[in-house]
Write a protein that holds these residues in place. Structure first.
Motif, PDB file in Angstrom:
ATOM      1  N   UNK A   1       0.827  -1.194   0.000  1.00 47.77           N
ATOM      2  CA  UNK A   1       0.000   0.000   0.000  1.00 47.77           C
ATOM      3  C   UNK A   1       0.876   1.265   0.000  1.00 47.77           C
ATOM      4  N   UNK A   2       1.843   1.303   0.913  1.00 47.07           N
ATOM      5  CA  UNK A   2       2.723   2.465   1.006  1.00 47.07           C
ATOM      6  C   UNK A   2       3.606   2.570  -0.231  1.00 47.07           C
ATOM      7  N   UNK A   3       4.045   1.449  -0.743  1.00 48.46           N
ATOM      8  CA  UNK A   3       4.865   1.434  -1.952  1.00 48.46           C
ATOM      9  C   UNK A   3       4.073   1.954  -3.146  1.00 48.46           C
ATOM     10  N   UNK A   4       2.804   1.570  -3.215  1.00 52.71           N
ATOM     11  CA  UNK A   4       1.926   2.039  -4.281  1.00 52.71           C
ATOM     12  C   UNK A   4       1.737   3.558  -4.187  1.00 52.71           C
ATOM     13  N   UNK A   5       1.613   4.082  -2.981  1.00 51.53           N
ATOM     14  CA  UNK A   5       1.449   5.513  -2.776  1.00 51.53           C
ATOM     15  C   UNK A   5       2.692   6.269  -3.225  1.00 51.53           C
ATOM     16  N   UNK A   6       3.878   5.750  -2.888  1.00 47.00           N
ATOM     17  CA  UNK A   6       5.123   6.380  -3.327  1.00 47.00           C
ATOM     18  C   UNK A   6       5.273   6.338  -4.846  1.00 47.00           C
ATOM     19  N   UNK A   7       4.843   5.265  -5.467  1.00 51.84           N
ATOM     20  CA  UNK A   7       4.915   5.145  -6.919  1.00 51.84           C
ATOM     21  C   UNK A   7       4.001   6.175  -7.582  1.00 51.84           C
ATOM     22  N   UNK A   8       2.823   6.372  -7.032  1.00 52.50           N
ATOM     23  CA  UNK A   8       1.897   7.381  -7.586  1.00 52.50           C
ATOM     24  C   UNK A   8       2.445   8.782  -7.396  1.00 52.50           C
ATOM     25  N   UNK A   9       3.088   9.026  -6.259  1.00 51.48           N
ATOM     26  CA  UNK A   9       3.690  10.342  -6.011  1.00 51.48           C
ATOM     27  C   UNK A   9       4.799  10.623  -7.024  1.00 51.48           C
ATOM     28  N   UNK A  10       5.630   9.645  -7.268  1.00 49.31           N
ATOM     29  CA  UNK A  10       6.721   9.806  -8.231  1.00 49.31           C
ATOM     30  C   UNK A  10       6.178  10.038  -9.641  1.00 49.31           C
ATOM     31  N   UNK A  11       5.142   9.321 -10.005  1.00 47.73           N
ATOM     32  CA  UNK A  11       4.544   9.500 -11.325  1.00 47.73           C
ATOM     33  C   UNK A  11       3.938  10.894 -11.443  1.00 47.73           C
ATOM     34  N   UNK A  12       3.334  11.381 -10.378  1.00 42.61           N
ATOM     35  CA  UNK A  12       2.759  12.730 -10.383  1.00 42.61           C
ATOM     36  C   UNK A  12       3.849  13.787 -10.506  1.00 42.61           C
ATOM     37  N   UNK A  13       4.950  13.602  -9.822  1.00 36.77           N
ATOM     38  CA  UNK A  13       6.034  14.582  -9.847  1.00 36.77           C
ATOM     39  C   UNK A  13       6.729  14.624 -11.211  1.00 36.77           C
ATOM     40  N   UNK A  14       6.761  13.497 -11.922  1.00 33.64           N
ATOM     41  CA  UNK A  14       7.396  13.453 -13.236  1.00 33.64           C
ATOM     42  C   UNK A  14       6.494  13.962 -14.350  1.00 33.64           C
ATOM     43  N   UNK A  15       5.210  14.037 -14.090  1.00 31.84           N
ATOM     44  CA  UNK A  15       4.254  14.455 -15.119  1.00 31.84           C
ATOM     45  C   UNK A  15       4.431  15.933 -15.427  1.00 31.84           C
ATOM     46  N   UNK A  16       4.616  16.267 -16.690  1.00 31.27           N
ATOM     47  CA  UNK A  16       4.788  17.654 -17.113  1.00 31.27           C
ATOM     48  C   UNK A  16       3.599  18.131 -17.933  1.00 31.27           C
ATOM     49  N   UNK A  17       2.511  17.453 -17.835  1.00 30.66           N
ATOM     50  CA  UNK A  17       1.319  17.813 -18.585  1.00 30.66           C
ATOM     51  C   UNK A  17       0.803  19.168 -18.097  1.00 30.66           C
ATOM     52  N   UNK A  18       0.627  20.095 -19.009  1.00 31.02           N
ATOM     53  CA  UNK A  18       0.137  21.422 -18.658  1.00 31.02           C
ATOM     54  C   UNK A  18       1.231  22.420 -18.353  1.00 31.02           C
ATOM     55  N   UNK A  19       2.483  21.986 -18.308  1.00 34.64           N
ATOM     56  CA  UNK A  19       3.575  22.904 -17.985  1.00 34.64           C
ATOM     57  C   UNK A  19       3.742  23.963 -19.071  1.00 34.64           C
ATOM     58  N   UNK A  20       3.558  23.598 -20.324  1.00 37.71           N
ATOM     59  CA  UNK A  20       3.702  24.556 -21.412  1.00 37.71           C
ATOM     60  C   UNK A  20       2.631  25.635 -21.338  1.00 37.71           C
ATOM     61  N   UNK A  21       1.423  25.263 -20.994  1.00 39.12           N
ATOM     62  CA  UNK A  21       0.347  26.248 -20.863  1.00 39.12           C
ATOM     63  C   UNK A  21       0.657  27.238 -19.750  1.00 39.12           C
ATOM     64  N   UNK A  22       1.208  26.752 -18.655  1.00 37.59           N
ATOM     65  CA  UNK A  22       1.583  27.642 -17.554  1.00 37.59           C
ATOM     66  C   UNK A  22       2.694  28.589 -17.990  1.00 37.59           C
ATOM     67  N   UNK A  23       3.662  28.086 -18.730  1.00 36.16           N
ATOM     68  CA  UNK A  23       4.755  28.928 -19.211  1.00 36.16           C
ATOM     69  C   UNK A  23       4.236  30.001 -20.151  1.00 36.16           C
ATOM     70  N   UNK A  24       3.352  29.636 -21.072  1.00 40.82           N
ATOM     71  CA  UNK A  24       2.776  30.633 -21.973  1.00 40.82           C
ATOM     72  C   UNK A  24       1.939  31.653 -21.200  1.00 40.82           C
ATOM     73  N   UNK A  25       1.250  31.206 -20.178  1.00 39.78           N
ATOM     74  CA  UNK A  25       0.483  32.132 -19.340  1.00 39.78           C
ATOM     75  C   UNK A  25       1.375  33.125 -18.623  1.00 39.78           C
ATOM     76  N   UNK A  26       2.502  32.660 -18.123  1.00 38.36           N
ATOM     77  CA  UNK A  26       3.449  33.563 -17.462  1.00 38.36           C
ATOM     78  C   UNK A  26       4.055  34.559 -18.441  1.00 38.36           C
TER      79      UNK A  26
END
Length: 67
Positions: A1-26
């Motif tokens: 369970x805890x290992x699964x939670x850490x894996x999801x956290x790592x996947x979330x931190x590596x996700x760059x989806x939407x980063x370009x939109x934020x950069x264009x907004x800035x």
């Protein structure tokens, strides 16, 4: 369970989806701030410049009109 939670956290931190939109907004926000600062600083000078040009054109038209 805890290992699964850490894996999801790592996947979330590596996700760059939407980063370009934020950069264009800035970038757009920075450009908007720069334009508004320029208009604020130069705005009154432009109003007086165009007022003087309008007065000169109207006085030239009045003096050049046939009597």
């Amino acid at each position: 369970m805890l290992l699964n939670l850490f894996a999801k956290k790592e996947a979330f931190m590596r996700c760059e989806k939407g980063a370009t939109a934020i950069e264009y907004g800035l970038i757009a926000a920075g450009i908007a701030v720069a334009i508004s600062a320029i208009v604020f600083v130069v705005g009154t000078d432009l109003v007086s410049l165009f007022s003087n040009i309008g007065l000169k054109i109207s006085s030239a038209a009045t003096s050049a009109a046939p009597a």
